[in-house]
Design a protein around this motif. Structure first.
Motif, mmCIF file in Angstrom:
data_model
loop_
_atom_site.group_PDB
_atom_site.id
_atom_site.type_symbol
_atom_site.label_atom_id
_atom_site.label_comp_id
_atom_site.label_asym_id
_atom_site.label_seq_id
_atom_site.Cartn_x
_atom_site.Cartn_y
_atom_site.Cartn_z
ATOM 1 N N LYS A 206 1.364 -0.857 0.106
ATOM 2 C CA LYS A 206 -0.148 -0.060 -0.084
ATOM 3 C C LYS A 206 1.312 1.420 -0.089
ATOM 4 N N GLN A 207 0.119 2.442 -0.286
ATOM 5 C CA GLN A 207 0.819 3.989 -0.534
ATOM 6 C C GLN A 207 1.668 3.795 1.338
ATOM 7 N N GLN A 208 2.601 4.366 1.352
ATOM 8 C CA GLN A 208 3.520 4.508 2.670
ATOM 9 C C GLN A 208 3.068 5.660 3.373
ATOM 10 N N HIS A 209 2.451 5.791 4.438
ATOM 11 C CA HIS A 209 2.378 7.048 5.554
ATOM 12 C C HIS A 209 3.061 6.455 6.689
ATOM 13 N N ASN A 210 3.313 7.276 7.894
ATOM 14 C CA ASN A 210 3.327 8.006 9.152
ATOM 15 C C ASN A 210 2.884 7.832 10.101
ATOM 16 N N TYR A 211 1.371 7.923 9.797
ATOM 17 C CA TYR A 211 0.000 8.103 10.863
ATOM 18 C C TYR A 211 0.579 6.379 12.029
ATOM 19 N N LEU A 212 0.163 6.350 13.010
ATOM 20 C CA LEU A 212 0.252 4.678 13.898
ATOM 21 C C LEU A 212 -0.810 3.733 13.519
ATOM 22 N N PHE A 213 -1.843 4.452 13.471
ATOM 23 C CA PHE A 213 -2.629 3.356 13.299
ATOM 24 C C PHE A 213 -3.131 3.175 12.266
ATOM 25 N N VAL A 214 -3.378 2.241 11.758
ATOM 26 C CA VAL A 214 -4.007 2.030 10.389
ATOM 27 C C VAL A 214 -5.251 1.162 10.023
ATOM 28 N N ASN A 215 -6.026 1.072 9.180
ATOM 29 C CA ASN A 215 -6.823 0.657 8.697
ATOM 30 C C ASN A 215 -6.734 -0.959 8.790
ATOM 31 N N SER A 216 -7.788 -1.643 7.899
ATOM 32 C CA SER A 216 -7.739 -3.192 6.875
ATOM 33 C C SER A 216 -7.344 -2.789 6.184
ATOM 34 N N ARG A 217 -6.568 -1.558 5.236
ATOM 35 C CA ARG A 217 -6.264 -1.502 3.721
ATOM 36 C C ARG A 217 -4.952 -0.497 4.322
ATOM 37 N N GLY A 218 -4.472 -0.087 4.816
ATOM 38 C CA GLY A 218 -3.838 0.107 4.882
ATOM 39 C C GLY A 218 -3.231 1.561 5.622
ATOM 40 N N GLY A 219 -4.388 2.665 5.036
ATOM 41 C CA GLY A 219 -4.468 3.803 5.405
ATOM 42 C C GLY A 219 -4.865 3.531 6.513
ATOM 43 N N PRO A 220 -4.598 5.134 7.057
ATOM 44 C CA PRO A 220 -4.694 6.127 8.036
ATOM 45 C C PRO A 220 -5.725 6.242 8.591
ATOM 46 N N LEU A 221 -5.778 5.232 10.043
ATOM 47 C CA LEU A 221 -7.523 5.218 10.746
ATOM 48 C C LEU A 221 -8.249 6.913 11.227
ATOM 49 N N THR A 222 -9.537 6.737 10.630
ATOM 50 C CA THR A 222 -9.845 7.943 11.264
ATOM 51 C C THR A 222 -10.378 8.241 12.526
ATOM 52 N N PRO A 223 -10.885 8.990 12.489
ATOM 53 C CA PRO A 223 -11.925 9.528 13.992
ATOM 54 C C PRO A 223 -12.449 8.506 13.882
ATOM 55 N N ARG A 224 -13.632 8.538 12.737
ATOM 56 C CA ARG A 224 -14.913 7.746 12.516
ATOM 57 C C ARG A 224 -14.474 6.095 12.728
ATOM 58 N N GLY A 225 -13.181 5.653 12.088
ATOM 59 C CA GLY A 225 -12.997 4.172 12.066
ATOM 60 C C GLY A 225 -12.534 3.699 13.693
ATOM 61 N N VAL A 226 -11.396 4.629 14.264
ATOM 62 C CA VAL A 226 -11.645 4.138 15.596
ATOM 63 C C VAL A 226 -12.483 3.842 16.365
ATOM 64 N N ARG A 227 -13.682 4.996 16.501
ATOM 65 C CA ARG A 227 -15.000 5.231 17.077
ATOM 66 C C ARG A 227 -15.696 3.415 16.689
ATOM 67 N N TYR A 228 -15.311 3.226 15.439
ATOM 68 C CA TYR A 228 -16.349 1.847 14.743
ATOM 69 C C TYR A 228 -15.506 0.856 15.172
#
Length: 300
Positions: A206-228
């Protein structure tokens, strides 16, 4: 609303995003409150925000009460519109703030809900540590409980913000304010396991980034994703009662105070600008002590 009003609202929202650095969640409430006031203006035949007078503001508050809204909701809407007009005054778009003299209702003390230690144990056990996402969820839960950070703050954490040598994390809070928050051994181990054996796997190809938490697709985990994720953990744990993810922040503060932490330290850890925001947790701890006394003292 006319063009003047639309441009005013747009400028105000931009001000909240750029200068105040409010979260999208908070800004959403501002938008909704201003939109509701705009509907009231239309019903009253008021064609622009600069035409609103003190009498109109009082009438609007009366209308809010007639809708049987909670005092806290009415207070929030008044505060929103007062801030909006303060901005319009600053920009010389209006000549007065019609809400500046409107009295806000005093909200009753509402005790924040929190998890008991046994409930937290059940939440941790609900994370399936045999899967990649389960290990990520455990690290997420451990960090939120260990630090008391907001969900929005959690989603903005970068790898470089973690200092494992000192077991601290740099948190970027409201209004671009930064603070260092320590975390304990359980969060330390969970984060190490997640970073070394899970994060790279989720981001593979996946495309690389420096965010600590990622979703199942490797992207940055959003606040909505954290709540989910947290909502799913809570549901899997089959805990009863009215539960929401922000309770982890309440739990962090309550458990610290119950175990002897001083309020100033808790205030700094939570990133509260005012001690009054932290003092609500003293009500929780007093209630906890009262229940313990009544349950265990032979002459209670």
């Amino acid at each position: 609303m006319n063009k003047f009003s639309d441009e005013s609202v747009y400028s105000f929202i931009e001000y909240l995003q750029i200068e105040k650095n409010y979260s999208e969640y908070t800004i959403g409430f501002y938008k909704k409150d201003i939109e509701q006031f705009s509907l009231f203006m239309n019903a009253q035949g008021i064609d622009s925000f600069k035409s609103v007078e003190y009498f109109d503001a009082r009438l609007y508050v009366t209308d809010l009460y007639s809708q049987k809204l909670a005092r806290a909701s009415v207070a929030r809407k008044i505060s929103c519109l007062r801030s909006f007009y303060k901005f319009l005054l600053r920009e010389k778009l209006v000549k007065e703030n019609p809400f500046v003299l409107v009295i806000q209702p005093k909200a009753g003390v509402r005790l924040p809900n929190f998890f008991y230690e046994e409930e937290m144990r059940i939440l941790f056990e609900a994370c399936d540590n045999s899967t990649l996402l389960g290990k990520r969820n455990l690290a997420l839960l451990e960090l939120l409980y260990a630090t008391g950070i907001r969900v929005s703050e959690c989603s903005n954490i970068l790898i470089k913000d973690l200092d494992f040598d000192f077991a601290t994390i740099l948190v970027k809070g409201k209004g671009r304010k930064e603070r260092y928050v320590p975390f304990g051994s359980f969060a330390y181990d969970a984060l190490q396991g997640y970073i070394s054996g899970v994060r790279d796997e989720l981001m593979k190809g996946k495309q690389q980034h420096n965010y600590l938490f990622v979703n199942s697709r490797g992207g940055p985990l959003t606040p909505r994703g954290v709540r989910y994720i947290l909502s799913n953990i809570i549901e899997s744990a089959s805990l009863t009662g009215k539960i929401h993810p922000h309770m982890l922040r309440h739990t962090f503060a309550t458990h610290l105070l119950n175990n002897g932490a001083d309020m100033r330290t808790v205030q700094e850890l939570l990133g509260h600008a005012h001690l009054s925001s932290t003092q609500v947790y003293t009500h929780v701890t007093k209630e906890h002590l009262r229940k313990t006394y009544l349950n265990h003292h032979p002459r209670a």
